[in-house]
Design an enzyme around this catalytic site. Sequence first.
Site, PDB file in Angstrom:
ATOM      1  N   TYR A 181    -119.635  37.886  -9.625  1.00  0.00           N
ATOM      2  CA  TYR A 181    -119.317  37.271 -10.711  1.00  0.00           C
ATOM      3  C   TYR A 181    -120.326  38.053 -11.934  1.00  0.00           C
ATOM      4  CZ  TYR A 181    -122.455  33.559 -10.154  1.00  0.00           C
ATOM      5  OH  TYR A 181    -123.541  32.641  -9.835  1.00  0.00           O
TER       6      TYR A 181
ATOM      7  N   TYR B 133    -116.243  29.808 -10.110  1.00  0.00           N
ATOM      8  CA  TYR B 133    -116.581  28.494  -9.590  1.00  0.00           C
ATOM      9  C   TYR B 133    -115.562  27.543  -9.986  1.00  0.00           C
ATOM     10  CZ  TYR B 133    -121.430  29.922  -8.241  1.00  0.00           C
ATOM     11  OH  TYR B 133    -122.547  30.523  -7.624  1.00  0.00           O
TER      12      TYR B 133
ATOM     13  N   ARG C  92    -123.653  39.197 -10.870  1.00  0.00           N
ATOM     14  CA  ARG C  92    -124.398  38.502  -9.957  1.00  0.00           C
ATOM     15  C   ARG C  92    -123.952  39.100  -8.473  1.00  0.00           C
ATOM     16  NH1 ARG C  92    -127.427  34.466  -9.273  1.00  0.00           N
ATOM     17  NH2 ARG C  92    -128.527  35.935  -7.990  1.00  0.00           N
TER      18      ARG C  92
ATOM     19  N   HIS D 135    -125.666  29.385  -2.668  1.00  0.00           N
ATOM     20  CA  HIS D 135    -126.551  28.483  -3.101  1.00  0.00           C
ATOM     21  C   HIS D 135    -127.041  27.478  -2.122  1.00  0.00           C
ATOM     22  CE1 HIS D 135    -126.634  29.722  -7.631  1.00  0.00           C
ATOM     23  NE2 HIS D 135    -125.255  29.910  -7.450  1.00  0.00           N
TER      24      HIS D 135
ATOM     25  N   HIS E 278    -123.324  35.571  -3.394  1.00  0.00           N
ATOM     26  CA  HIS E 278    -124.282  34.843  -2.986  1.00  0.00           C
ATOM     27  C   HIS E 278    -123.941  33.319  -2.876  1.00  0.00           C
ATOM     28  CE1 HIS E 278    -124.290  34.100  -7.526  1.00  0.00           C
ATOM     29  NE2 HIS E 278    -124.806  32.847  -7.105  1.00  0.00           N
TER      30      HIS E 278
HETATM   31 FE   LIG Z   1    -124.147  31.381  -8.574  1.00  0.00          FE
END
Ligand SMILES: [Fe+3]
Lengths: 185, 233
Positions: B143, B104, B153, B158, B156
């Site tokens: 990640y 991110y 995870r 959000h 995905h």
């Molecule tokens: Fe996330």
Amino acid sequence: MPIATASQTIGPYWHLLEDESWADLTRLGAAAAHPDRRPIVLSGVLRDGAGDPFPDACVELWQADPPASDAFPGFGRSRTDRDGRYRFRTLMPQPVPAAGAPGTNALQAPHLALAILSRGLMHALHTRVYFAGQALNEADPVLSAIAPARRGTLIATPLGAHDGADGWQLDLRLQGGDETVFLEF
Amino acid sequence: MSETLPFRPYAPGSQPALDTPAYVGTRLRHPKQAPVKIAQSITELSGPRFSPTAFAPLADMTRGAQGAAIGERIIIAGRITDEDGRPVPHSMIEIWQANAAGRYDHPNDSHDAPLDPNFHGAGRVFSDAEGNWQVLTIKPGAYPWPNHVNAWRPNHVHFSLFGPAFATRLVTQMYFPGDPLLEYDPVFNGIPDAAARNRLIAAFDPQITRPDFALGYRFDIVLRGRGATPMEA
Ligand SMILES: [Fe+3]
């Protein structure tokens, strides 16, 4: 029949969508549009079940009064900061009709709606902010539905005027002895 | 349909529980007391309205200041409806995600994967009159996260939606078909009902796919409907 899509946590990186100015609901010219309303600053600390403040939550505010307009969005979003503190600047709401009461005079006390979103929360937690000293608090249908010992978790306390606004404080506790009352609707 | 009719309760099993032990972060964050049920009033039945003139759409997340973002371009398209199948028109959707490497563009992300100077990872689109929307982005990478040993995870994206009222606010995540990480993910598996869970998995869609450009995925979203159905007691 389709059913509503499932919620998932907002996670720790939701700030990618954050516009920090949204925490100030008066930024669009609310004072000129509503000269009769007192600006207020609402703040408080968000704590977890260990009593520790946590710094990466998203707190959202919605108020039905004054009605949303180009000068007043009615909606705000505040991060909790490194000390777990959220902070909004907005306008003091006036009473609004109670649920299922069109045509009657039943009113709710002035209040704000809050939604708390965070990592570790699978869906939003909803609560309300009322204001200490309001006569209508006594008869408010939501406050009345809450055990008297826990009502105080929804009632902000005055901090005095500062910077042209009345200060109010309401700390939020997700879990534990003084756990905030959360609402389902 | 009256604007003042309340929204119906969520279907049993369709929503994750706040107390989800496999997701360690819920341990100190789920309330121990049951929520107090309240009747929906104007506070819950009204909600914020966002217009594309005041909140500029960003439907192409693949363009940075210095050029194209790195990764597999994808189009995600879908429709927002309510539980009665009615479109949810002109509604704002906020989108955020990791880059192709699973990182991110956020100061708290310490994953040792490269940032992409041309990918910030935030978008904003609006549904049209029929509830349809789409966004062009990069397929996010998986990640690691500290939930348990070797926790990752799944890929995905959000999503944040508002719908017509504060009662229809929804924050969720979209997953990708065939992801082997899904069966190990406590966030995804926190939804008790398998059908509800699997509806968070987008479908590869050759109709959305654009030749020589980007793969297409369909992700339809359903918001709460108003009123009880006549058959319900
Ligand atoms: Fe996330």
